[in-house]
Design a protein around this motif. Structure first.
Motif, PDB file in Angstrom:
ATOM      1  N   GLU A  18       4.053  15.498 -10.217  1.00 50.53           N
ATOM      2  CA  GLU A  18       4.048  15.736 -11.664  1.00 50.53           C
ATOM      3  C   GLU A  18       2.890  16.654 -12.070  1.00 50.53           C
ATOM      4  N   ILE A  19       1.747  16.448 -11.411  1.00 50.87           N
ATOM      5  CA  ILE A  19       0.591  17.300 -11.720  1.00 50.87           C
ATOM      6  C   ILE A  19       0.878  18.751 -11.361  1.00 50.87           C
ATOM      7  N   SER A  20       1.555  18.949 -10.217  1.00 48.33           N
ATOM      8  CA  SER A  20       1.896  20.319  -9.791  1.00 48.33           C
ATOM      9  C   SER A  20       2.833  20.979 -10.785  1.00 48.33           C
ATOM     10  N   VAL A  21       3.857  20.218 -11.234  1.00 48.19           N
ATOM     11  CA  VAL A  21       4.815  20.765 -12.211  1.00 48.19           C
ATOM     12  C   VAL A  21       4.104  21.100 -13.523  1.00 48.19           C
ATOM     13  N   LEU A  22       3.245  20.182 -13.965  1.00 51.57           N
ATOM     14  CA  LEU A  22       2.540  20.387 -15.232  1.00 51.57           C
ATOM     15  C   LEU A  22       1.616  21.600 -15.149  1.00 51.57           C
ATOM     16  N   GLN A  23       1.030  21.789 -13.964  1.00 53.77           N
ATOM     17  CA  GLN A  23       0.172  22.961 -13.769  1.00 53.77           C
ATOM     18  C   GLN A  23       0.967  24.253 -13.920  1.00 53.77           C
ATOM     19  N   ALA A  24       2.178  24.240 -13.371  1.00 61.35           N
ATOM     20  CA  ALA A  24       3.037  25.433 -13.495  1.00 61.35           C
ATOM     21  C   ALA A  24       3.429  25.675 -14.949  1.00 61.35           C
ATOM     22  N   GLU A  25       3.717  24.604 -15.675  1.00 64.60           N
ATOM     23  CA  GLU A  25       4.101  24.729 -17.083  1.00 64.60           C
ATOM     24  C   GLU A  25       2.958  25.254 -17.938  1.00 64.60           C
ATOM     25  N   THR A  26       1.752  24.963 -17.528  1.00 66.39           N
ATOM     26  CA  THR A  26       0.583  25.375 -18.314  1.00 66.39           C
ATOM     27  C   THR A  26       0.218  26.830 -18.057  1.00 66.39           C
ATOM     28  N   ARG A  27       0.685  27.374 -16.962  1.00 67.60           N
ATOM     29  CA  ARG A  27       0.318  28.738 -16.593  1.00 67.60           C
ATOM     30  C   ARG A  27       0.757  29.757 -17.649  1.00 67.60           C
ATOM     31  N   LEU A  28       2.022  29.584 -18.186  1.00 73.70           N
ATOM     32  CA  LEU A  28       2.576  30.540 -19.147  1.00 73.70           C
ATOM     33  C   LEU A  28       1.778  30.580 -20.456  1.00 73.70           C
ATOM     34  N   PHE A  32      -2.308  15.749 -18.348  1.00 70.15           N
ATOM     35  CA  PHE A  32      -3.156  15.806 -17.147  1.00 70.15           C
ATOM     36  C   PHE A  32      -4.093  14.590 -17.071  1.00 70.15           C
ATOM     37  N   ASN A  33      -4.739  14.301 -18.182  1.00 70.86           N
ATOM     38  CA  ASN A  33      -5.702  13.186 -18.197  1.00 70.86           C
ATOM     39  C   ASN A  33      -5.023  11.864 -17.861  1.00 70.86           C
ATOM     40  N   LYS A  34      -3.823  11.680 -18.395  1.00 71.59           N
ATOM     41  CA  LYS A  34      -3.083  10.449 -18.117  1.00 71.59           C
ATOM     42  C   LYS A  34      -2.732  10.351 -16.626  1.00 71.59           C
ATOM     43  N   LEU A  35      -2.258  11.456 -16.064  1.00 71.85           N
ATOM     44  CA  LEU A  35      -1.875  11.463 -14.654  1.00 71.85           C
ATOM     45  C   LEU A  35      -3.105  11.248 -13.755  1.00 71.85           C
ATOM     46  N   TYR A  36      -4.225  11.898 -14.082  1.00 71.52           N
ATOM     47  CA  TYR A  36      -5.435  11.733 -13.279  1.00 71.52           C
ATOM     48  C   TYR A  36      -5.944  10.295 -13.343  1.00 71.52           C
ATOM     49  N   GLY A  37      -5.829   9.687 -14.532  1.00 71.38           N
ATOM     50  CA  GLY A  37      -6.262   8.289 -14.678  1.00 71.38           C
ATOM     51  C   GLY A  37      -5.432   7.360 -13.809  1.00 71.38           C
ATOM     52  N   GLU A  38      -4.104   7.556 -13.832  1.00 71.52           N
ATOM     53  CA  GLU A  38      -3.226   6.718 -13.010  1.00 71.52           C
ATOM     54  C   GLU A  38      -3.499   6.936 -11.522  1.00 71.52           C
ATOM     55  N   LEU A  39      -3.730   8.167 -11.154  1.00 72.47           N
ATOM     56  CA  LEU A  39      -4.011   8.477  -9.748  1.00 72.47           C
ATOM     57  C   LEU A  39      -5.317   7.828  -9.300  1.00 72.47           C
ATOM     58  N   GLY A  40      -6.328   7.910 -10.148  1.00 70.28           N
ATOM     59  CA  GLY A  40      -7.611   7.279  -9.824  1.00 70.28           C
ATOM     60  C   GLY A  40      -7.481   5.770  -9.686  1.00 70.28           C
ATOM     61  N   ILE A  68       0.838  -1.198   0.000  1.00 72.86           N
ATOM     62  CA  ILE A  68       0.000   0.000   0.000  1.00 72.86           C
ATOM     63  C   ILE A  68       0.877   1.255   0.000  1.00 72.86           C
ATOM     64  N   LYS A  69       2.010   1.159   0.747  1.00 70.13           N
ATOM     65  CA  LYS A  69       2.941   2.287   0.755  1.00 70.13           C
ATOM     66  C   LYS A  69       3.478   2.572  -0.645  1.00 70.13           C
ATOM     67  N   THR A  70       3.661   1.507  -1.414  1.00 75.75           N
ATOM     68  CA  THR A  70       4.122   1.677  -2.793  1.00 75.75           C
ATOM     69  C   THR A  70       3.122   2.509  -3.592  1.00 75.75           C
ATOM     70  N   TYR A  71       1.847   2.212  -3.384  1.00 75.22           N
ATOM     71  CA  TYR A  71       0.811   2.991  -4.061  1.00 75.22           C
ATOM     72  C   TYR A  71       0.856   4.453  -3.602  1.00 75.22           C
ATOM     73  N   TYR A  72       1.085   4.645  -2.306  1.00 77.42           N
ATOM     74  CA  TYR A  72       1.162   6.010  -1.796  1.00 77.42           C
ATOM     75  C   TYR A  72       2.322   6.780  -2.442  1.00 77.42           C
ATOM     76  N   GLU A  73       3.486   6.109  -2.536  1.00 73.63           N
ATOM     77  CA  GLU A  73       4.650   6.756  -3.140  1.00 73.63           C
ATOM     78  C   GLU A  73       4.380   7.087  -4.609  1.00 73.63           C
ATOM     79  N   SER A  74       3.701   6.155  -5.278  1.00 75.55           N
ATOM     80  CA  SER A  74       3.322   6.421  -6.672  1.00 75.55           C
ATOM     81  C   SER A  74       2.392   7.625  -6.744  1.00 75.55           C
ATOM     82  N   ASN A  75       1.424   7.669  -5.790  1.00 76.31           N
ATOM     83  CA  ASN A  75       0.505   8.811  -5.746  1.00 76.31           C
ATOM     84  C   ASN A  75       1.253  10.118  -5.518  1.00 76.31           C
TER      85      ASN A  75
END
Length: 634
Positions: free
Chosen positions: A46-56, A98-106, A33-40
């Motif tokens: 990655e989502i945070s970084v991608l959000q910053a990249e999209t801001r510009l 984003f969609n790929k990351l959200y899918g993996e997170l879900g 379960i910890k492995t899943y947490y680390e993956s999360n």
């Protein structure tokens, strides 16, 4: 015999296995379960970084739209067009990421939920909801930037969506941090609690076994002594709290013998008070339903002369009896013949499957409509021959087994004589009614066929009334059977009428007519006297016969005899027989008149509605004209 040592070894072994499972879970399940947490955590980063990249690029598009809105002439500026296309493409590429990351997170959240057996669904729900919300927002962003021209781009909506997504991502980060520590600690705590609990169970089990290892097994000897020396065992058995298998089996066996013996004695004592099959079956059902939890009991008797089996009575826990009194089936066409030939009981585990195999069996159709799914049928024997059967039914499949069969056979053995007596009583009194009717036939030979037809007409009316379910006219199959058995007795009082009056070809004088009228009271008094002499057995013996004999000449408007009753004051049985009697009298030839035609007789009945006859029964009569005509034409 099972030893305490073996019980201890088994218990220790089970505890050890459970402890190993708990330890393995602690060192394998939690890390997974910890492995899943680390993956999360990685996905959220990655989502945070991608959000910053999209801001510009979003800011660039907002700037381009502002320039275009200020000066329409810049629309065709190639530099702006290229800049818009480039940044729009960056946003669309990022949306896919984003969609790929959200899918993996879900997917990870779903796996965590399954690994923890859904115990933390409430904690995971806000994070799942946020992921779904983010997926929806990037879809909206994509729709907003997917327009062909910069002037069509809703930059205000785009900025708003981006800000909302930024807030949701921050929430996502917080959920991830909180849930990670909470769930890992919780799972570890639960597993440790299981280990401690198992150790505690082992300790308690050891204490219990050590306590009862010195228990005195004198119970067996004392019980055997009581069983062999006492008739009533229930209050005389020694008391014991069984702890070992052998004790449990011993106590169960002794208590089963005791309970069955006492139960059989109770039933035998109870049923000695009854002389009528219906009462015997009713009392038997309510006692047996307490013990066996059955849903229905039915009794049928074998008519060897007629080659058929006739249902006599049935009792059901809830609902309505469909396979009721009077239902009959040919011996040769039913599986019950096997019981008649062998004298052995039969268990049917699945009436539903039985009905599928024999879909045209009316008895199976009716009992399935009652909701019954299994049957146990035990024959009633006298002098080595089957004279009837008792049907035990349940709304559960495969409800009956060797134990219920043993109990059922034991009880039937106890009450066979009582059932034989009850059936004999019913047959005797039924024959008495038939004999009275035959006596009337002997006095007036022209009425012999009249009696047979009139009984059939009465049954048709009673069944039609039941089918129409008119309020205030609630009748049962048992009541219909009573009508069939007693309608023939309507004119037995004519045995007291002189032949000179009874067979007179012409009209009666007022004096003769007055004497003819006395037959209703005479017939009823015959049955009343029989009922009085038998009321110690059953107060309702010949009640319907007496009602029919006394009141079948009463009229709905009160102008009839002997008491001038009107409307509902007239018993329903007499109202039914009145229509059947008059109709057949109209359509029959007598020494003093010719027969009326069918249609003329029907018209007379219609005109009598509300005057001579119960208007509701006349309506039933008219609805059943097809069946009436078939009897008329025989």
């Amino acid at each position: 015999m099972r030893k305490i040592e073996n019980i201890i070894k088994l218990s220790v072994g089970l505890v050890c296995i459970a402890s190993i499972v708990a330890i393995v879970s602690n060192f394998i399940l939690v890390p997974q379960i910890k492995t899943y947490y680390e993956s999360n955590r990685s996905l959220v980063d990655e989502i945070s970084v991608l959000q910053a990249e999209t801001r510009l690029p979003i800011a660039v598009i907002e700037n381009i739209k502002t320039q275009v809105e200020k000066d329409e002439s810049v629309k065709m500026n190639d530099a702006l067009k290229n800049a818009y296309a480039k940044n729009k493409l960056i946003i669309q590429v990022n949306i896919k990421k984003f969609n790929k990351l959200y899918g993996e997170l879900g997917d990870n959240l779903t796996k965590i939920d399954k690994q923890t057996l859904g115990r933390h669904s409430n904690n995971l729900a806000p994070m799942k909801s946020t992921v779904d919300e983010l997926s929806s927002k990037v879809s909206d962003i994509n729709s907003t930037v997917s327009v062909a021209y910069i002037v069509d781009t809703d930059v205000e909506k785009l900025a708003k969506l981006f800000i909302e997504q930024d807030k949701s991502i921050k929430n996502l980060i917080e959920y991830q941090k909180n849930i990670e520590n909470l769930m890992v600690k919780d799972i570890t705590l639960i597993i440790n609690a299981v280990i401690i609990t198992l150790i505690g169970i082992l300790f308690l089990l050891g204490v219990v076994i050590l306590r009862f290892i010195q228990y005195d097994f004198s119970y067996m000897m004392k019980s055997l002594k009581v069983i062999s020396s006492r008739k009533n065992l229930e209050d005389s058995l020694p008391k014991i709290k069984p702890y070992f298998d052998e004790e449990v089996q011993m106590v169960d066996y002794v208590e089963t013998i005791t309970a069955e013996k006492n139960f059989s004695d109770e039933i035998s004592t109870l049923l000695t008070k009854y002389y009528i099959v219906d009462d015997v079956v009713d009392a038997l059902f309510y006692k047996l339903s307490e013990r066996l939890e059955i849903d229905r009991i039915g009794v049928a008797f074998v008519d060897y002369e007629g080659g058929k089996i006739i249902a006599e009575h049935g009792v059901i826990k809830s609902g309505e009896i469909k396979l009721g009194p009077g239902f009959e089936v040919s011996i040769e066409s039913t599986r019950l013949k096997k019981i008649i030939d062998s004298g052995e009981p039969m268990i049917i585990d699945d009436l539903e499957a039985e009905h599928e195999d024999r879909p045209y069996s009316p008895s199976l159709e009716l009992i399935r409509r009652e909701g019954m799914l299994s049957n146990m049928i035990i024959p009633l024997m006298v002098s080595g021959s089957v004279f009837g059967m008792v049907f035990f039914s349940s709304r559960k499949k495969a409800f009956f087994n060797s134990e219920t069969l043993r109990i059922g056979k034991g009880i039937i053995n106890e009450i066979e004589t009582l059932m034989n007596r009850a059936y004999f009583t019913k047959v005797v009194f039924s024959k008495m009614t038939s004999s009275f009717a035959e006596l009337v036939e002997g006095k007036d030979t022209s009425t012999g066929e009249h009696i047979q037809r009139m009984v059939k007409y009465s049954v048709i009316l009673a069944k039609g009334l039941k089918a129409q379910n008119i309020p205030g006219y609630d009748i049962s199959e048992k009541y219909i059977l009573e009508i069939e058995r007693n309608a023939a007795s309507h004119d037995i009082g004519k045995v007291s009428i002189p032949d000179a009056i009874l067979k007179k070809p012409g009209a009666l004088t007022p004096e003769e007519w007055q004497e003819m009228r006395t037959h209703a009271a005479v017939g009823a008094d015959i049955f009343r006297e029989i009922r009085e002499s038998l009321k110690m057995f059953d107060k309702d013996f010949f009640k319907v016969a007496e009602e029919i004999a006394r009141y079948h000449h009463e009229k709905w408007d009160g102008s009839g005899y002997p008491e001038g009753l009107k409307g509902d004051e007239i018993p329903l049985s007499a109202r039914i027989v009145a229509i059947a009697d008059v109709f057949d009298a109209l359509t029959s030839k007598r020494v003093y008149k010719d027969a009326h035609g069918f249609n003329d007789a029907v018209e007379t009945i219609k005109k009598g509605a509300g005057k001579h006859f119960d208007p509701n029964l006349v309506e039933v009569f008219l609805n059943e004209l097809g069946a009436i005509r078939r009897i008329y034409e025989l």
